[in-house]
Structure formats: C-alpha cells, structure tokens
Design a protein around this motif. Structure first.
Motif, PDB file in Angstrom:
ATOM      1  N   ASP A  18       0.809  -1.212   0.000  1.00  0.00           N
ATOM      2  CA  ASP A  18       0.000   0.000   0.000  1.00  0.00           C
ATOM      3  C   ASP A  18       0.849   1.272   0.000  1.00  0.00           C
ATOM      4  OD1 ASP A  18      -2.574   1.114  -0.057  1.00  0.00           O
ATOM      5  OD2 ASP A  18      -2.420   1.633   2.082  1.00  0.00           O
ATOM      6  N   LYS A  19       2.123   1.184   0.280  1.00  0.00           N
ATOM      7  CA  LYS A  19       2.994   2.360   0.388  1.00  0.00           C
ATOM      8  C   LYS A  19       3.026   3.191  -0.906  1.00  0.00           C
ATOM      9  CE  LYS A  19       7.247   3.730   2.564  1.00  0.00           C
ATOM     10  NZ  LYS A  19       8.464   3.293   3.204  1.00  0.00           N
ATOM     11  N   PRO A  20       3.183   2.607  -2.095  1.00  0.00           N
ATOM     12  CA  PRO A  20       3.147   3.432  -3.307  1.00  0.00           C
ATOM     13  C   PRO A  20       1.807   4.123  -3.524  1.00  0.00           C
ATOM     14  CG  PRO A  20       4.140   1.303  -3.773  1.00  0.00           C
ATOM     15  CD  PRO A  20       3.583   1.244  -2.386  1.00  0.00           C
ATOM     16  N   ARG A  21       0.704   3.504  -3.107  1.00  0.00           N
ATOM     17  CA  ARG A  21      -0.605   4.123  -3.253  1.00  0.00           C
ATOM     18  C   ARG A  21      -0.714   5.393  -2.401  1.00  0.00           C
ATOM     19  NH1 ARG A  21      -4.940  -0.769  -2.919  1.00  0.00           N
ATOM     20  NH2 ARG A  21      -4.412  -1.750  -4.896  1.00  0.00           N
ATOM     21  N   VAL A  22      -0.175   5.327  -1.199  1.00  0.00           N
ATOM     22  CA  VAL A  22      -0.219   6.489  -0.314  1.00  0.00           C
ATOM     23  C   VAL A  22       0.554   7.641  -0.930  1.00  0.00           C
ATOM     24  CG1 VAL A  22       0.486   7.368   1.939  1.00  0.00           C
ATOM     25  CG2 VAL A  22      -0.573   5.114   1.769  1.00  0.00           C
ATOM     26  N   HIS A  23       1.719   7.366  -1.503  1.00  0.00           N
ATOM     27  CA  HIS A  23       2.512   8.414  -2.138  1.00  0.00           C
ATOM     28  C   HIS A  23       1.781   8.987  -3.341  1.00  0.00           C
ATOM     29  CE1 HIS A  23       5.983   8.218   0.399  1.00  0.00           C
ATOM     30  NE2 HIS A  23       6.145   6.911   0.192  1.00  0.00           N
ATOM     31  N   ARG A  24       1.127   8.124  -4.122  1.00  0.00           N
ATOM     32  CA  ARG A  24       0.371   8.605  -5.277  1.00  0.00           C
ATOM     33  C   ARG A  24      -0.800   9.468  -4.836  1.00  0.00           C
ATOM     34  NH1 ARG A  24      -0.782   3.402  -8.413  1.00  0.00           N
ATOM     35  NH2 ARG A  24       0.941   2.431  -7.373  1.00  0.00           N
ATOM     36  N   ARG A  25      -1.466   9.068  -3.775  1.00  0.00           N
ATOM     37  CA  ARG A  25      -2.588   9.857  -3.274  1.00  0.00           C
ATOM     38  C   ARG A  25      -2.117  11.226  -2.800  1.00  0.00           C
ATOM     39  NH1 ARG A  25      -5.232   5.274   0.382  1.00  0.00           N
ATOM     40  NH2 ARG A  25      -5.977   3.939  -1.286  1.00  0.00           N
ATOM     41  N   ARG A  26      -1.024  11.276  -2.060  1.00  0.00           N
ATOM     42  CA  ARG A  26      -0.491  12.559  -1.592  1.00  0.00           C
ATOM     43  C   ARG A  26      -0.094  13.431  -2.774  1.00  0.00           C
ATOM     44  NH1 ARG A  26       3.409  10.601   3.303  1.00  0.00           N
ATOM     45  NH2 ARG A  26       1.746  10.021   4.733  1.00  0.00           N
ATOM     46  N   TRP A  27       0.575  12.836  -3.738  1.00  0.00           N
ATOM     47  CA  TRP A  27       1.001  13.596  -4.918  1.00  0.00           C
ATOM     48  C   TRP A  27      -0.225  14.123  -5.658  1.00  0.00           C
ATOM     49  CZ3 TRP A  27       0.462  12.891 -10.246  1.00  0.00           C
ATOM     50  CH2 TRP A  27       1.270  13.700 -11.022  1.00  0.00           C
ATOM     51  N   PHE A  28      -1.242  13.286  -5.809  1.00  0.00           N
ATOM     52  CA  PHE A  28      -2.466  13.680  -6.495  1.00  0.00           C
ATOM     53  C   PHE A  28      -3.161  14.815  -5.744  1.00  0.00           C
ATOM     54  CE2 PHE A  28      -7.040  13.162  -7.375  1.00  0.00           C
ATOM     55  CZ  PHE A  28      -7.007  13.351  -8.744  1.00  0.00           C
ATOM     56  N   ARG A  29      -3.213  14.736  -4.433  1.00  0.00           N
ATOM     57  CA  ARG A  29      -3.822  15.796  -3.631  1.00  0.00           C
ATOM     58  C   ARG A  29      -3.084  17.119  -3.828  1.00  0.00           C
ATOM     59  NH1 ARG A  29      -4.316  12.315   1.711  1.00  0.00           N
ATOM     60  NH2 ARG A  29      -6.084  11.043   1.104  1.00  0.00           N
ATOM     61  N   TRP A  30      -1.767  17.070  -3.797  1.00  0.00           N
ATOM     62  CA  TRP A  30      -0.979  18.288  -3.992  1.00  0.00           C
ATOM     63  C   TRP A  30      -1.219  18.884  -5.367  1.00  0.00           C
ATOM     64  CZ3 TRP A  30       0.864  21.483  -0.688  1.00  0.00           C
ATOM     65  CH2 TRP A  30       1.230  21.036   0.577  1.00  0.00           C
ATOM     66  N   VAL A  31      -1.312  18.062  -6.382  1.00  0.00           N
ATOM     67  CA  VAL A  31      -1.568  18.552  -7.741  1.00  0.00           C
ATOM     68  C   VAL A  31      -2.942  19.202  -7.806  1.00  0.00           C
ATOM     69  CG1 VAL A  31      -1.967  17.825 -10.120  1.00  0.00           C
ATOM     70  CG2 VAL A  31       0.008  16.954  -8.878  1.00  0.00           C
ATOM     71  N   VAL A  32      -3.945  18.546  -7.241  1.00  0.00           N
ATOM     72  CA  VAL A  32      -5.301  19.097  -7.267  1.00  0.00           C
ATOM     73  C   VAL A  32      -5.371  20.406  -6.497  1.00  0.00           C
ATOM     74  CG1 VAL A  32      -7.676  18.696  -6.487  1.00  0.00           C
ATOM     75  CG2 VAL A  32      -6.423  16.874  -7.649  1.00  0.00           C
TER      76      VAL A  32
END
Length: 162
Positions: A18-32
C-alpha cells in the motif's frame, strides 16, 4: 530484518504493498490543490483585469467631454469632469497595484500583458494628475478674467509688454 520482509504476515505485506498508493494519493492531492489555488488566483486577477478595462474605457469619453467644455468656456464643468477622470484612472491604477497582480506578472506569456496594463493605468493616472488637472485649473483661472477674452469670448494673447 530480512526475516520480517519474507515473513508471511498478511498485515505487513499489505502495508508494504500500500505504500506506493499512499505516495500517489499525496502527490495527487498536492496537484489538485495546486491547480485549484492557481485557478483562484488567475480568476481573481481576471476579475481585476475586467474592472481595470471598465475604468479605463469609462475615462475615454471624459477626455472628449473635457475638451468640449474647455472650448465652450465651461470651467466648472471641466473641473468636475477632470475630477471624474481622475477617479477612474486612480481606480484603474490601484486595481493593478495589488501584490497578487504583481506576482501573476511573473507567469510567462500572461505576465507581459498584465505588466503592460499596469503601466498604462499608472501612466494614464500620472497624466491626469500631473498634466490635465493643472492645465484645466489654469485654464479656468484664465477664462474667468474678462481682460483675456476677445469679443467672441475666446482667449486671446496678451500684448508683449503688459
């Protein structure tokens, strides 16, 4: 430590997967969030830009009105019109002097146009305050003196010695 990774603990393997998913979610949130903030800033500057356009366009007919009033000898009307003109140009200048406006000027392609609008607003206000107002005031003073008017009611040149 190597034994922990190879253990068959389902909880540990789920956390590691699940660790890569958390990083992708954080990155996606920052982009949004970044896109959202950028849109708010650009829309705010856009609203200011429309207000500046309206103020400067409202000032254009006043220049013709002032000219007509000066030629007709309407000193009080020309002074009132110059005050209105000054209000419009001052409003346009103040709308473009906001710190957010100045920061958006740093954006490539968009910034040069915003900088030009800011400079036009500032120069138009300077011209009105430093040139038009004193000129109209002095013309009002001169036109109130009957000695300086000819028989047609127009200003005439004083003789050299007097």
């Amino acid at each position: 430590m190597a034994e922990m990774k190879s253990s068959s603990d389902p909880h540990l393997s789920a956390v590691l997967e699940d660790k890569p998913r958390v990083h992708r979610r954080r990155w996606f949130r920052w982009v949004v969030v970044s896109i959202g903030v950028s849109l708010v800033i650009v829309s705010r500057v856009g609203v200011r830009l429309l207000a500046v356009k309206a103020e400067l366009q409202a000032a254009i007919p006043l220049a013709s009105t002032i000219k007509a009033q000066l030629l007709s000898g309407d000193s009080a009307g020309s002074i009132s019109s110059v005050d209105d003109l000054a209000k419009h140009t001052e409003s346009a200048r103040s709308l473009t002097s906001h710190p957010v406006w100045r920061r958006v000027e740093l954006i490539p392609f968009l910034g040069a146009n915003l900088s030009a609008v800011r400079e036009v607003a500032a120069v138009s206000n300077d011209v009105v305050i430093r040139a038009v107002k004193p000129l109209v005031a002095s013309t009002a003073i001169l036109s109130s003196r009957p000695v300086l008017k000819n028989s047609a009611g127009r200003l005439c040149r004083l003789p050299e010695g007097g």
